[in-house]
Motif scaffolding. Structure first.
Motif, PDB file in Angstrom:
ATOM      1  N   ALA A   1       0.835  -1.203   0.000  1.00 39.65           N
ATOM      2  CA  ALA A   1       0.000   0.000   0.000  1.00 39.65           C
ATOM      3  C   ALA A   1       0.870   1.253   0.000  1.00 39.65           C
ATOM      4  O   ALA A   1       0.504   2.263  -0.606  1.00 39.65           O
ATOM      5  N   GLY A   2       2.009   1.196   0.655  1.00 41.80           N
ATOM      6  CA  GLY A   2       2.906   2.342   0.717  1.00 41.80           C
ATOM      7  C   GLY A   2       3.738   2.532  -0.529  1.00 41.80           C
ATOM      8  O   GLY A   2       4.405   3.557  -0.690  1.00 41.80           O
ATOM      9  N   ALA A   3       3.700   1.584  -1.437  1.00 38.79           N
ATOM     10  CA  ALA A   3       4.525   1.654  -2.647  1.00 38.79           C
ATOM     11  C   ALA A   3       4.145   2.820  -3.551  1.00 38.79           C
ATOM     12  O   ALA A   3       4.951   3.251  -4.363  1.00 38.79           O
ATOM     13  N   ASN A   4       2.944   3.343  -3.413  1.00 34.80           N
ATOM     14  CA  ASN A   4       2.544   4.473  -4.255  1.00 34.80           C
ATOM     15  C   ASN A   4       3.254   5.762  -3.851  1.00 34.80           C
ATOM     16  O   ASN A   4       3.263   6.722  -4.599  1.00 34.80           O
ATOM     17  N   GLY A   5       3.836   5.789  -2.648  1.00 28.03           N
ATOM     18  CA  GLY A   5       4.639   6.922  -2.218  1.00 28.03           C
ATOM     19  C   GLY A   5       3.873   8.181  -1.870  1.00 28.03           C
ATOM     20  O   GLY A   5       4.469   9.221  -1.650  1.00 28.03           O
ATOM     21  N   LYS A   6       2.560   8.100  -1.810  1.00 25.72           N
ATOM     22  CA  LYS A   6       1.774   9.303  -1.517  1.00 25.72           C
ATOM     23  C   LYS A   6       1.797   9.663  -0.033  1.00 25.72           C
ATOM     24  O   LYS A   6       1.637  10.816   0.323  1.00 25.72           O
ATOM     25  N   LEU A   7       1.982   8.668   0.813  1.00 26.18           N
ATOM     26  CA  LEU A   7       2.033   8.897   2.256  1.00 26.18           C
ATOM     27  C   LEU A   7       3.371   8.425   2.793  1.00 26.18           C
ATOM     28  O   LEU A   7       3.940   7.453   2.298  1.00 26.18           O
ATOM     29  N   SER A   8       3.834   9.089   3.841  1.00 22.61           N
ATOM     30  CA  SER A   8       5.027   8.602   4.516  1.00 22.61           C
ATOM     31  C   SER A   8       4.645   7.338   5.285  1.00 22.61           C
ATOM     32  O   SER A   8       3.453   7.056   5.475  1.00 22.61           O
ATOM     33  N   ALA A   9       5.638   6.595   5.727  1.00 27.89           N
ATOM     34  CA  ALA A   9       5.359   5.377   6.492  1.00 27.89           C
ATOM     35  C   ALA A   9       4.541   5.705   7.737  1.00 27.89           C
ATOM     36  O   ALA A   9       3.578   5.002   8.047  1.00 27.89           O
TER      37      ALA A   9
ATOM     38  N   HIS B   1      13.953   2.273   2.406  1.00 26.76           N
ATOM     39  CA  HIS B   1      14.896   1.650   1.477  1.00 26.76           C
ATOM     40  C   HIS B   1      14.223   1.252   0.156  1.00 26.76           C
ATOM     41  O   HIS B   1      14.722   0.376  -0.558  1.00 26.76           O
ATOM     42  N   ALA B   2      13.115   1.908  -0.172  1.00 29.94           N
ATOM     43  CA  ALA B   2      12.330   1.535  -1.352  1.00 29.94           C
ATOM     44  C   ALA B   2      13.156   1.591  -2.641  1.00 29.94           C
ATOM     45  O   ALA B   2      13.089   0.663  -3.457  1.00 29.94           O
ATOM     46  N   GLU B   3      13.918   2.642  -2.830  1.00 25.47           N
ATOM     47  CA  GLU B   3      14.703   2.755  -4.069  1.00 25.47           C
ATOM     48  C   GLU B   3      15.734   1.635  -4.173  1.00 25.47           C
ATOM     49  O   GLU B   3      15.904   1.036  -5.237  1.00 25.47           O
ATOM     50  N   GLU B   4      16.408   1.365  -3.083  1.00 29.09           N
ATOM     51  CA  GLU B   4      17.409   0.295  -3.050  1.00 29.09           C
ATOM     52  C   GLU B   4      16.752  -1.062  -3.317  1.00 29.09           C
ATOM     53  O   GLU B   4      17.266  -1.875  -4.099  1.00 29.09           O
ATOM     54  N   LEU B   5      15.620  -1.308  -2.697  1.00 31.88           N
ATOM     55  CA  LEU B   5      14.912  -2.570  -2.898  1.00 31.88           C
ATOM     56  C   LEU B   5      14.414  -2.706  -4.335  1.00 31.88           C
ATOM     57  O   LEU B   5      14.522  -3.777  -4.942  1.00 31.88           O
ATOM     58  N   ASP B   6      13.885  -1.620  -4.897  1.00 35.33           N
ATOM     59  CA  ASP B   6      13.424  -1.651  -6.287  1.00 35.33           C
ATOM     60  C   ASP B   6      14.575  -1.965  -7.239  1.00 35.33           C
ATOM     61  O   ASP B   6      14.409  -2.725  -8.198  1.00 35.33           O
ATOM     62  N   ALA B   7      15.750  -1.387  -6.985  1.00 32.66           N
ATOM     63  CA  ALA B   7      16.918  -1.644  -7.829  1.00 32.66           C
ATOM     64  C   ALA B   7      17.337  -3.114  -7.751  1.00 32.66           C
ATOM     65  O   ALA B   7      17.663  -3.736  -8.773  1.00 32.66           O
ATOM     66  N   LEU B   8      17.322  -3.670  -6.551  1.00 35.93           N
ATOM     67  CA  LEU B   8      17.679  -5.085  -6.393  1.00 35.93           C
ATOM     68  C   LEU B   8      16.670  -5.999  -7.082  1.00 35.93           C
ATOM     69  O   LEU B   8      17.041  -6.974  -7.746  1.00 35.93           O
ATOM     70  N   ILE B   9      15.408  -5.685  -6.945  1.00 39.03           N
ATOM     71  CA  ILE B   9      14.361  -6.479  -7.601  1.00 39.03           C
ATOM     72  C   ILE B   9      14.534  -6.420  -9.117  1.00 39.03           C
ATOM     73  O   ILE B   9      14.479  -7.449  -9.801  1.00 39.03           O
ATOM     74  N   ALA B  10      14.772  -5.223  -9.635  1.00 39.33           N
ATOM     75  CA  ALA B  10      14.973  -5.077 -11.080  1.00 39.33           C
ATOM     76  C   ALA B  10      16.202  -5.858 -11.537  1.00 39.33           C
ATOM     77  O   ALA B  10      16.164  -6.542 -12.568  1.00 39.33           O
TER      78      ALA B  10
END
Length: 87
Positions: free
Chosen positions: A16-24, A69-78
């Motif tokens: 749900a937080g992946a959309n980045g509209k709200l902080s954690a 760490h969303a950006e780091e995790l996205d890079a690893l997934i990619a």
């Protein structure tokens, strides 16, 4: 509530937080607002019990860590997704 249930809730909140509209913190505060959380129990048994302090700390740690760490995790997934394509 057991740890598996807390983990499942944390994972759902991470998505749900992946959309980045709200902080954690905003996401967690709105999701666990008493009225909102109580309304979820009618939709899914997963939400039938409100997390205690220990479970809430666990959920908060998971969601905050993933959001931070969303950006780091996205890079690893990619990276690993691409490596699977080339197998």
């Amino acid at each position: 509530m057991n740890r598996s249930t807390a983990r499942e809730i944390a994972i759902q909140l991470c998505f749900a937080g992946a959309n980045g509209k709200l902080s954690a913190d905003e996401l967690l505060d709105s999701f666990f607002a008493e009225e909102h959380y109580a309304s979820l129990a009618a939709e899914d048994e997963l939400y039938s019990e409100y997390p205690d302090d220990k479970q809430m700390d666990y959920i908060r740690t998971c969601v905050t860590g993933v959001c931070e760490h969303a950006e780091e995790l996205d890079a690893l997934i990619a990276q690993y997704a691409l490596s699977l394509i080339h197998i």
